[in-house]
Motif scaffolding. Structure first.
Motif, PDB file in Angstrom:
ATOM      1  N   TYR A 178       0.627  -1.218  -0.058  1.00 54.45           N
ATOM      2  CA  TYR A 178       0.302  -0.056  -0.023  1.00 54.45           C
ATOM      3  C   TYR A 178       0.831   1.642   0.358  1.00 54.45           C
ATOM      4  CZ  TYR A 178      -3.489   3.816   0.887  1.00 54.45           C
ATOM      5  OH  TYR A 178      -4.206   4.735   1.759  1.00 54.45           O
ATOM      6  N   GLN A 179       0.212   2.070  -0.615  1.00 51.17           N
ATOM      7  CA  GLN A 179       1.211   3.846  -1.119  1.00 51.17           C
ATOM      8  C   GLN A 179       0.530   4.926  -0.252  1.00 51.17           C
ATOM      9  OE1 GLN A 179       4.569   3.270  -2.305  1.00 51.17           O
ATOM     10  NE2 GLN A 179       4.039   1.377  -2.477  1.00 51.17           N
ATOM     11  N   ALA A 181       1.297   7.744  -0.007  1.00 55.91           N
ATOM     12  CA  ALA A 181       1.308   8.947  -0.522  1.00 55.91           C
ATOM     13  C   ALA A 181       0.298   8.935  -1.370  1.00 55.91           C
ATOM     14  CB  ALA A 181       2.018   8.977  -1.759  1.00 55.91           C
ATOM     15  N   HIS A 182      -0.133   7.942  -2.356  1.00 54.98           N
ATOM     16  CA  HIS A 182      -1.050   7.775  -3.635  1.00 54.98           C
ATOM     17  C   HIS A 182      -2.461   6.754  -3.324  1.00 54.98           C
ATOM     18  CE1 HIS A 182       2.130   8.720  -6.168  1.00 54.98           C
ATOM     19  NE2 HIS A 182       3.190   7.682  -5.357  1.00 54.98           N
ATOM     20  N   LYS A 183      -2.415   6.654  -2.202  1.00 56.22           N
ATOM     21  CA  LYS A 183      -3.442   6.227  -1.549  1.00 56.22           C
ATOM     22  C   LYS A 183      -4.139   5.108  -1.814  1.00 56.22           C
ATOM     23  CE  LYS A 183      -5.591  10.174   0.913  1.00 56.22           C
ATOM     24  NZ  LYS A 183      -6.361  11.371   0.699  1.00 56.22           N
ATOM     25  N   THR A 184      -3.733   3.727  -2.299  1.00 55.41           N
ATOM     26  CA  THR A 184      -3.619   3.223  -3.314  1.00 55.41           C
ATOM     27  C   THR A 184      -2.369   1.771  -2.923  1.00 55.41           C
ATOM     28  OG1 THR A 184      -4.082   2.071  -5.485  1.00 55.41           O
ATOM     29  CG2 THR A 184      -1.983   3.546  -5.379  1.00 55.41           C
ATOM     30  N   ILE A 186       0.251  -1.394  -5.113  1.00 60.14           N
ATOM     31  CA  ILE A 186       0.646  -1.312  -6.342  1.00 60.14           C
ATOM     32  C   ILE A 186       0.742  -3.014  -5.492  1.00 60.14           C
ATOM     33  CG2 ILE A 186       2.699  -1.529  -7.067  1.00 60.14           C
ATOM     34  CD1 ILE A 186       1.495   0.904  -6.996  1.00 60.14           C
TER      35      ILE A 186
END
Length: 369
Positions: A178-179, A181-184, A186
């Protein structure tokens, strides 16, 4: 109750011929119930016990439910079948309605179905239906969940096309990526759905219907019907003694299936395995569950060779010496050892553990442990 009175119940009234230990009224009735079943030899029991009187049997069946807990009642009913000759009396509908229904009673009714008068068959079916429906409520969901979960894990597609991606499983498998900063997430690893359009596994239940396997037949019938309700599994139900009968078309209703069983007779395991071998079209996707005590009445050498051929073709062959809660089963240890040498496990299984067994078999786990 005084200790002496308890011992009198255990030993029987004959141990107190002078009636030195009086029993309270209710315990006197309890003593009569026990005396009718367990005192004296068979001739004496029939003469002084229940005899052939249907009303007396009905009253006795009611008394044991009044005085003893459910598990003890089941044992006493089973003893009465053999010690008092109740098998014939149970052919009468008025008797059937007084009996506490359980798996053992269902087995008895199925074994008597060929000689049962028509007027008793309707009542017998009511008894069997009640027991089977209760078993379904208890056992169906655990089996469905175990099998569906095992299939899901066993057929994951590691390189799916876009339309084959299982997004829920993919997200779960990649949560550590989970990233914030990008709220997603990978998705470093994609998880895809398995094959569609055909059964993922084939399961063959091959069940010995000789009289000693009665409880196992009842449970196998219930489990067979549950498995048949799963679209991802193709289920066959085969029963055998010295002949083989395919009951797969009756799997929609386990009650109909059980009334297609004819308990009793000899055992020809080799003949049953030969028939099942002809049913199997995808050996490596097939689980063959053979439910038998391994007392072969047919060609034992050919039976071992047939089992070896099934195993070498890729079939996952499992032998259940019993599918019941009846305790340690009697079985042919010598034959079981020969099968073990072929890496074909043989063991008893309780109904509560059967879902875990099927899940492990679907996932290809070693069952010897």
């Amino acid at each position: 109750m005084p200790t002496q009175a308890r011992w009198k119940l255990v030993l029987g009234s004959a141990a107190d011929a002078n009636n030195a230990v009086p029993l309270p009224p209710d315990y006197g009735r309890m003593d009569d119930v026990l005396t009718a079943l367990y005192d004296g030899d068979k001739t004496e029991r029939k003469a002084g016990g229940l005899g052939g009187s249907a009303p007396r049997v009905s009253r006795w069946l009611g008394d044991i439910r009044e005085f003893f807990p459910t598990d003890v009642v089941a044992v006493m009913q089973q003893d009465a079948m053999t010690r008092l000759g109740l098998n014939q009396l149970l052919l009468e509908p008025e008797i059937l309605r007084t009996v506490q229904a359980d798996v053992h009673l269902v087995g008895t009714l199925l074994s008597l179905s060929r000689v049962m008068p028509q007027k008793a068959k309707v009542t017998a079916r009511e008894v069997v239906t009640k027991v089977v429906r209760d078993l379904e409520k208890k056992l169906a969901n655990p089996l469905r969940q175990a099998v569906q979960g095992a299939l899901s894990r066993a057929v994951r597609n590691p390189r799916p096309r876009y339309h084959e991606i299982d997004w829920g499983a993919t997200i779960k498998a990649n949560l550590r990526h989970y990233q914030a900063a990008h709220k997603t997430v990978i998705p470093e690893r994609l998880v895809g759905f398995g094959r569609r359009g055909q059964a993922l596994k084939e399961i063959v239940l091959c069940v010995d219907q000789s009289g000693s396997m009665a409880s196992s037949v009842v449970y196998a019938g219930v489990f067979g019907a549950v498995l048949a309700s799963l679209k991802a599994v193709k289920t066959h139900m085969v029963v055998f003694d010295t002949a083989v009968v395919n009951l797969s078309d009756n799997l929609r209703d386990p009650v109909d299936l059980l009334f297609g069983v004819q308990l009793g007779g000899g055992t020809d395991i080799n003949l049953a395995l030969t028939y099942c071998q002809q049913l199997i079209t995808r050996p490596t996707d097939t689980i063959l569950v053979l439910v038998t005590d391994l007392y072969e009445g047919g060609n034992e050498r050919e039976m071992i060779k047939r089992a070896a051929a099934l195993k070498s073709s890729g079939v996952n062959l499992v032998v259940l010496l019993a599918l019941s809660d009846d305790g340690a089963p009697s079985f042919d240890r010598r034959v079981a050892e020969q099968l073990a040498a072929l890496s074909i496990p043989s063991f008893a299984c309780t109904p509560a553990r059967f879902p875990d067994l099927m899940a492990a078999a679907i996932q290809g786990q070693k069952l010897e442990a």
